[in-house]
Scaffold this motif. Structure first.
Motif, short mmCIF file in Angstrom:
data_model
loop_
_atom_site.label_atom_id
_atom_site.label_comp_id
_atom_site.label_asym_id
_atom_site.label_seq_id
_atom_site.Cartn_x
_atom_site.Cartn_y
_atom_site.Cartn_z
N ILE A 193 0.86 -1.19 0.00
CA ILE A 193 0.00 0.00 0.00
C ILE A 193 0.89 1.24 0.00
O ILE A 193 1.68 1.44 0.92
N VAL A 194 0.75 1.98 -1.06
CA VAL A 194 1.56 3.20 -1.16
C VAL A 194 0.68 4.39 -0.82
O VAL A 194 -0.38 4.55 -1.38
N GLY A 195 1.12 5.18 0.12
CA GLY A 195 0.42 6.43 0.41
C GLY A 195 -0.51 6.35 1.59
O GLY A 195 -0.35 7.10 2.55
N ARG A 215 5.55 10.96 5.76
CA ARG A 215 5.61 9.63 5.14
C ARG A 215 6.45 8.61 5.92
O ARG A 215 6.75 7.55 5.41
N HIS A 234 7.25 3.97 3.53
CA HIS A 234 6.68 4.50 2.29
C HIS A 234 7.60 4.28 1.10
O HIS A 234 7.18 3.86 0.03
N HIS A 235 8.88 4.54 1.29
CA HIS A 235 9.82 4.37 0.18
C HIS A 235 9.95 2.90 -0.19
O HIS A 235 10.02 2.56 -1.38
N SER A 276 6.25 -1.51 -5.12
CA SER A 276 5.14 -1.38 -6.06
C SER A 276 5.63 -1.42 -7.51
O SER A 276 5.05 -2.08 -8.37
N GLU A 277 6.73 -0.71 -7.76
CA GLU A 277 7.30 -0.73 -9.11
C GLU A 277 7.79 -2.13 -9.46
O GLU A 277 7.62 -2.61 -10.58
N LEU A 283 10.80 4.88 -10.69
CA LEU A 283 10.29 5.66 -9.57
C LEU A 283 10.76 7.10 -9.67
O LEU A 283 9.99 8.04 -9.49
N GLN A 327 -5.39 0.89 -2.05
CA GLN A 327 -4.72 2.18 -2.12
C GLN A 327 -5.35 3.05 -3.20
O GLN A 327 -6.06 2.57 -4.07
N TYR A 379 0.49 14.87 -0.47
CA TYR A 379 1.92 14.62 -0.66
C TYR A 379 2.22 13.14 -0.46
O TYR A 379 1.93 12.56 0.58
N ASP A 380 2.78 12.52 -1.50
CA ASP A 380 3.14 11.10 -1.47
C ASP A 380 1.99 10.22 -0.98
O ASP A 380 2.20 9.23 -0.28
N TRP A 381 0.82 10.58 -1.33
CA TRP A 381 -0.35 9.92 -0.78
C TRP A 381 -0.95 8.90 -1.74
O TRP A 381 -1.68 8.01 -1.36
N PHE A 382 -0.63 9.06 -3.03
CA PHE A 382 -1.17 8.16 -4.05
C PHE A 382 -0.13 7.14 -4.47
O PHE A 382 1.07 7.39 -4.38
N ASN A 383 -0.63 6.03 -4.95
CA ASN A 383 0.27 5.13 -5.67
C ASN A 383 0.27 5.63 -7.11
O ASN A 383 -0.70 5.47 -7.85
#
Lengths: 396, 991
Positions: free
Chosen positions: A5-7, A41, A265-266, A272-273, A297, B46, B207-211
């Motif tokens: 899960i990103v974000g 983040r 997050h990173h 994800s990529e 990225l 997400q 900020y940095d909230w979306f994939n």
């Protein structure tokens, strides 16, 4: 099992580790109110949610998470807090009482308090409705049964908003003083409400900038950092298990090496990529894939441009150029650069030693507080490897 | 896509495409779709942000995701996808956005047949409080959540152009929206051209909230799949053929579109239309459809970015930041910074280059063409963008073929059509990689312009005579002069009462190859004053000239070519080449031969070489090669012309034969010609021709033999062997071919292969003495007895018998008298030159008698084919000493002492010693002393001196290091009487 899960803030099974940090919050939180600090983040919100979950598991303990990011004014703040408490069964009697009082009218807009220059109190001419509402809230909080962790997210954002509404800061000061009284009340008596405050922007910075430090000096600062490397490895393995992506030790090590600053997050973003690459290619991930994912990225992260554009906006052209020079120099080495070297760098332009030292101190402070650099002993290092890599490609 | 559907529908409104059709045509980006669908199965999916240029497929992806959710029982039970109009311009506040969500939900309910709920929701939404934005916003969101609870489902907000929504909301509203989206009942998938500031600003709510996922240009493979799919559903087999058969062209098309799916769709349509004649209008029409898209894209950039992009697009070719800076007047630093940003946004791409400076170009070439189409002077601009399009759109071969077809078409009459025709052929001329065709097209364009005064008037708009098209000025002048002269002739009044036909006169005068343009002009100017007698004489002369050309099959159309201005004279190779597609190759052949006959200089030859591929006359080719080999240091250009010439094996074979006939290079090679450089160039040329021959499919057996022999002559044994191998693999290969193959094997030291080849040759033709002997010679290397056994198994052939005896002589010196007697008996019947030569060599080497008899026999055969040393030995042994002296001098003087590494063979040394012992001692020694070889062969020099002048020279007087080698050469003491005694045939012991 941890999902990619990103974000979004994670909860439940998707939350990973942070055992020590959680323990620290619980232990420290018993004695004093806490201010959780970390750059954006890093995972503050997820940690607060986790704290809420584990607190609720203990008998006689309750927890409420409240984000005041959407609160435009004190009424909004009170509404957010009321709604957050309302969601917890143990708080229902107190909230019920609150709803019967004037606060509810304010929240319903019946007894509207117009804030700002056109402030008009429709009734209760001799009584400030907001004071009344705040008083009621304070009373209601006092009435909460048992022990509580009250987790207040994005408070600095709200304070900044109050500061925007009232240039001299009186309004923000009034609110913070009220909030301090709420907390102080607890410390003075038997401590049953344990406040943990957090936010994307450091409350300490905001308070310092606007001379409001006295209103938060009761808060104990707790800092949240990145994962350690073994934790990051375990995190990546958990992700790969969940998504059925085979991740060798070498690849996991390479991801960590690339990310550098091992915040969840990173790691999630890079994974994800990699997941996308894995799905496209349908084969085991290799070290080359890590490189590709990293490049993608960076390529897609057009928002990195923001980091350099912001310098102009916030520092002005001349200082932005100096800041860019400093960053460019720090980016060249993963271990950053020493203060002495950076001072020499400015020496080309600023001949006076005292001026130079002052300017450097100021710039480094800004770059640190804005999330570009961190201080590591004598050296100044990029906080994010991603940002450093981006800086290297573009400007160094 | 609907097969009959309007293209613009497909291009801009994927919403109007049917569900089944969209699902079917969703070929690329399937893995991304699967990834998103996977995520939606998660409890807290997400939020996604899809970034991509217009046309990259964001809208299509959102729609496809909606169908994927609806078609999946698990997902459709959990989520209701809400679709919105592409642009939500009605959003002023957050409450408007939530109202749009309610509206979208109402529509979704209606589509699911839940009309009543839909109506109720509409009614409730209408009743939402107005006035207080905060309250309205909270109420709307609350209503949406309530609906979710009732429907037991969450909502996926599929928001195209999400940035428009964000731009219209305040920063405070962003945070409110963020909080709303933090719950589990809402998930957002947004599409944006560029990342919204709120998503990348450090202070922004998102900020940095979306994939974030960037929809990158389609890869080559994806593009291939898309085109194949389109070809299938739109029934365009020609497109399918291009995609499947021509990967290079596919790559060019992919480059042209920059991997943009929408642009691919557009190109598919062009490909399907086929035919180059209307390509300009078709492309312009299709690019018009793109105007809203491209215009919006361009206008989305900042002013400075637009400035940079404008310069880069007009430059077309890759440019450096400095070049763009020079064109824009901006600083290099600003340009670099903007270019970097444009690269980041996928509009500009970096071009790999060997230069240290980075090159940039507009990524989507079609966008660049659109830009060119809209800028610059009208016709010339059309030529430019059309040329750039044609370069990418057509493969090299396809473009060339279509251009040739265009050239032969009659010139269109309506002005607009003629202008389009000129634009098209000039555009092709700019990009076609064929100088001849380029000349032809340009000449045609000039004719088309000059012939129509409407176009002539706008010549400056069409051609850039002060720049790129300056070289056409001479042709324009020529054509215009001819038109003027024709007009003058047709108007002229002459002093001829009868038989004056102005058209016929112009026909003759205009087509006269012997007259220059200036002479024709003078003639026309003097026409009215010419006396009838002189005019008649002139007409007669012109008629004679025309008759002469008309009689020649290849020159019949020369007058027409001259009159129309295509050719300047009969030997105008450039002009003849240009009109070859229309007039045939005859005029070019003629012009070529004439030019070659005029002893052209090296530079002229090189120029002529450019047209060589069009020359279909083997003699012309051969002559050009010969002249080039004589006058130039290199024949590299021949290789180039051979590669592009399209003639077949037969033609090249003829060229080789013809070339050999006129150059005699094989003779030179055999004779070790003095002009080695020339011989080498000839050999190189022949080698190239042979390469060309063997590179073509199925050369004939004859051709292969020829090539093999040429390579043999080139002293290239390895490649000769390869060629002979091809020959013997041919089903019609003969014993002679196997013999040659065996000899080639010997030349590269492959004894075993040569033995098996000769066995094969003998099996094919058992009567071949020579081959049997050759086989035996090889067998001797392995085992003498094996060779002899082979011979004994043969026929009762005297030649074989003789060879067998010689062989035994070499192997068993003990049987010498018996064998000598036998040889003497067989010798008169032997006929094979090889055997007899071999016998003679053996006798010389062994220093045995009988040489005179063998020599006599040898000289009755064809002595011209004999090595000179053997002839010398034969004449000496026959006692023809005068003749022998001449040969001796000629032989020694013909050997260049410095050039050869092996100055003299051992046989030659033995022959010289033999001559010295048999009456030519003084001459041999003195001639040898005069030869530069002597310095390199001191032992032989000493031996010859000792034989000639024993009083002055002896072994003992020689320097120590020369004594032994000299003694070895002399073998027996010079005073040994037996060596010089006349030979008598001994009695045959077996008789």
């Amino acid at each position: 099992m941890v999902a990619n899960i990103v974000g979004r803030a994670v909860q439940g099974e998707d939350f990973f580790d942070r055992v020590e940090e959680l323990q620290k919050l619980k232990e420290e939180g018993l004695r004093q109110h806490l201010l959780l600090l970390a750059p954006r983040r890093v995972g503050k919100t997820s940690l607060l949610h986790r704290l809420a979950t584990v607190t609720r598991e203990a008998a006689g303990w309750s927890a409420a998470y409240c984000s005041v990011e959407d609160a435009a004014d004190e009424v909004g703040f009170l509404r957010s807090l009321t709604e957050a408490l309302e969601a917890i069964p143990a708080a229902k009697p107190s909230v019920k009482k609150l709803r019967k009082g004037r606060l509810d009218k304010i929240l319903q807009g019946i007894d509207r308090v117009k804030l700002g220059p056109l402030e008009v109190a429709r009734s209760h001419a001799n009584d400030d409705p907001l004071d009344d509402a705040l008083r009621q809230m304070r009373a209601a909080l006092k009435d909460l049964p048992g022990h509580w962790y009250l987790l207040l997210d994005e408070l600095p954002l709200f304070v900044l908003r109050l500061l925007q509404l009232d240039a001299d800061g009186a309004r923000a000061r009034r609110f913070l003083q009220w909030f301090r009284r709420v907390r102080q009340n607890e410390v003075d008596s038997v401590m049953t409400l344990h406040w943990v405050l957090a936010g994307s922007i450091g409350l300490d910075t905001v308070a310092e900038r606007y001379a409001l430090t006295d209103t938060i000096n009761d808060l104990q600062i707790v800092r949240l950092g990145p994962f350690t490397e073994p934790t990051a490895h375990a995190f990546l393995q958990a992700l790969s298990l969940h998504h059925k992506v085979t991740l060798s030790e070498d690849v996991a090590r390479a991801i960590c090496a690339r990310v550098g600053w091992l915040i969840p997050h990173h790691l999630q973003a890079l994974f994800s990529e990699l997941r996308a690459i894995h799905r496209e290619a349908g084969c085991t991930l290799t070290l080359d894939d890590v490189g590709t994912a990293f490049s993608r990225l960076l390529d897609q992260s057009l928002h990195f441009d923001f980091w350099q554009q912001r310098l102009d906006k916030e520092l002005g052209a001349q200082r932005a150029r100096r800041a860019r020079d400093l960053l460019g120099y720090c980016a060249q080495d993963p271990n950053g650069a020493t203060t002495t070297t950076l001072e020499l760098l400015l020496g080309k332009e600023l001949q006076d030693t005292a001026d130079r030292a002052r300017e450097l101190r100021w710039l480094l402070k800004v770059l640190k507080s804005d999330g570009y650099l961190r201080e590591e002993g004598e050296r100044w290092v990029f906080r994010s490897h991603l940002l450093r890599e981006y800086w290297m490609r573009k400007y160094a | 896509m609907n097969q009959t559907g309007d293209l613009s529908t497909a291009l801009y409104n994927p919403d109007l495409i049917g569900r089944a059709e969209l699902i079917e045509q969703f070929v690329a980006r399937k893995s991304l779709l699967a990834l998103m669908v996977d995520d939606l199965r998660h409890e807290r999916p997400q939020h996604w942000l899809l970034l991509g240029q217009r046309g990259m497929g964001k809208s299509t992806m959102l729609r496809r995701l909606r169908y994927a959710i609806e078609d999946d029982p698990e997902l459709s039970s959990r989520w209701i996808p809400l679709s919105f109009p592409e642009e939500q311009y009605n959003v002023a506040h957050l409450s408007d956005f939530w109202a749009n969500c309610l509206d979208a939900l109402s529509l979704a309910l209606s589509e699911r047949g839940r009309e009543e709920e839909s109506h109720t929701l509409d009614a409730r939404a209408k009743a939402l409080p107005r006035g207080d934005e905060g309250e309205r916003s909270r109420e709307s969101l609350s209503m949406l959540r309530e609906c979710g609870t009732t429907l037991k489902a969450g909502f996926i907000l599929l928001l195209d152009n999400f940035n428009i929504v964000l731009d219209r909301l305040s920063s405070q509203e962003h945070w409110v929206l963020r909080k709303a989206l933090s719950g589990t009942e809402l998930a957002l998938v947004g599409g944006c051209v560029a990342p919204p500031e709120e998503a990348f600003s450090h202070d922004g709510a998102f900020y940095d909230w979306f994939n974030v996922h960037e929809l990158r240009p389609l890869s080559l493979d994806d593009a291939r799949e898309v085109l194949l799919y389109l070809a299938k559903v739109r029934n365009a087999p020609s497109v399918e053929q291009v995609v499947l058969a021509d990967r290079g062209r596919l790559a060019a098309l992919h480059r042209l579109t920059g991997g943009n799916p929408r642009a691919l769709l557009l190109l598919h349509d062009l490909l399907a239309r086929e035919g180059i004649r209307t390509i300009a209008q078709d492309l312009a029409g299709l690019l018009d459809h793109c105007t809203p898209l491209y215009k919006a894209r361009f206008e989305a950039f900042s002013h400075q970015q637009q400035h940079v992009l404008d310069a880069l697009a007009l430059h077309w070719a890759p440019a450096t930041a400095a070049e763009i800076a020079a064109r824009t007047g901006l600083s290099v630093q600003s340009v670099s910074s903007q270019l970097d940003r444009l690269v980041g946004q996928g509009v500009v791409e970096k071009v790999p280059s060997e230069s240290p400076r980075q090159l940039f170009q507009v990524g989507e070439r079609l966008f660049n063409i659109w830009y060119l189409m809209r800028a610059g002077p009208r016709t010339r601009r059309s030529i430019l963008w059309l040329a750039e399009f044609l370069r990418s759109f057509y493969g090299e071969n396809s473009l060339r073929l279509q251009a040739r077809e265009l050239f032969t078409l009659p010139l269109p009459s309506p002005v607009e059509e003629r202008e389009r025709y000129v634009t098209l052929i000039m555009a092709i001329a700019k990009v076609v990689n064929d100088a001849t065709l380029c000349n032809a097209l340009e000449l045609r364009a000039v004719e088309a312009i000059v012939d129509m005064h409407e176009l002539r008037a706008q010549l400056g708009d069409i051609l850039d005579l002060s720049g790129d098209d300056a070289h056409l000025e001479a042709a324009i002048d020529r054509l215009e002069t001819l038109r003027e002269l024709e007009s003058a002739v047709l108007r002229s009044r002459v002093r001829l009462r009868k038989g004056w036909d102005p058209k016929r006169f112009w026909h003759l005068l205009g087509g006269a190859a012997s007259l220059t343009l200036a002479e024709k002009r003078r003639t026309v100017e003097e026409l009215h004053s010419l006396e009838p007698r002189r005019l008649r004489a002139l007409i007669r002369t012109l008629e004679m000239e025309e008759g002469k050309w008309r009689r020649g099959a290849s020159t019949a159309r020369l007058p027409e070519a001259i009159r129309r201005g295509y050719m300047v004279s009969a030997n105008d190779v450039v002009g003849a080449a240009a009109i070859a597609p229309e007039f045939g190759p005859g005029l070019l052949n003629e012009a070529f031969l004439r030019s070659l006959a005029a002893s052209p200089r090296a530079t002229e030859l090189e120029t002529m070489g450019r047209f060589l591929p069009l020359v279909v006359d083997a003699a012309s080719w051969a002559r050009w090669i010969l002249l080039t080999a004589r006058t130039q240091n290199s024949l590299e250009s021949l290789e180039r012309w051979l590669a592009v010439a399209g003639m077949g094996v037969q033609f090249w074979t003829e060229v080789v034969i013809h070339f050999d006939r006129i150059s005699k290079w094989t003779t030179m090679a055999m004779c070790e010609a003095v002009d080695l450089t020339f011989a080498r160039r000839c050999a190189f040329a022949c080698g190239l021709l042979c390469e060309r021959i063997v590179s073509l499919e199925a050369p004939s057996l004859l051709t292969l033999r020829l090539v093999a022999m040429v390579r043999q002559m080139q002293n290239d044994p390895a490649r000769s062997l390869d060629c002979w191998r091809q020959v013997v693999q041919h089903p019609d290969a003969t014993a002679t071919d196997w013999d040659a193959f065996a000899q080639s094997n010997v030349a590269v030291g492959r004894t075993e292969d040569s033995i098996s080849s000769w066995r094969r040759a003998i099996a094919l033709d058992p009567g071949q003495t020579k081959m049997r002997i050759s086989l035996c010679m090889q067998l001797c290397l392995r085992s003498g007895q094996e060779a002899i056994n082979t011979l004994r198994g043969g026929t009762q052939d005297p030649d074989i018998d003789l060879f067998g005896c010689i062989l035994e002589l070499l192997i068993s010196p003990a049987h010498t008298p018996k064998l000598i007697a036998r040889i003497a008996r067989i010798l008169p019947e032997a006929t094979d030159l090889t055997v007899i030569t071999f016998s003679m060599v053996a006798l010389i080497n062994l220093d045995l008698p009988l040489l005179r008899e063998v020599s006599a026999k040898l000289l009755t055969l064809d002595g011209r084919a004999l090595p000179v040393p053997l002839v010398l030995a034969a004449e000496t042994s026959m006692g023809n000493l005068d003749k022998a002296r001449v040969i001796l001098r000629s032989f020694l003087s013909s050997i260049p002492g410095s050039e050869l590494t092996q100055p003299l063979t051992p046989l030659s040394s033995k022959v010289l010693l033999y001559c010295a012992r048999h009456g030519l001692a003084a001459e041999t020694s003195e001639t040898f002393d005069a030869c530069p070889l002597a310095e390199r062969l001191l032992p032989l020099q000493a031996a010859l001196r000792i034989l000639a002048f024993p009083a002055r020279f002896s072994i003992e007087r020689l320097p120590a290091e020369l004594r032994q080698p000299t003694q070895d050469l002399l073998g027996v003491p010079p005073d040994n009487a037996d060596a010089r005694a006349p030979f008598r045939i001994p009695d045959d012991p077996s008789a």
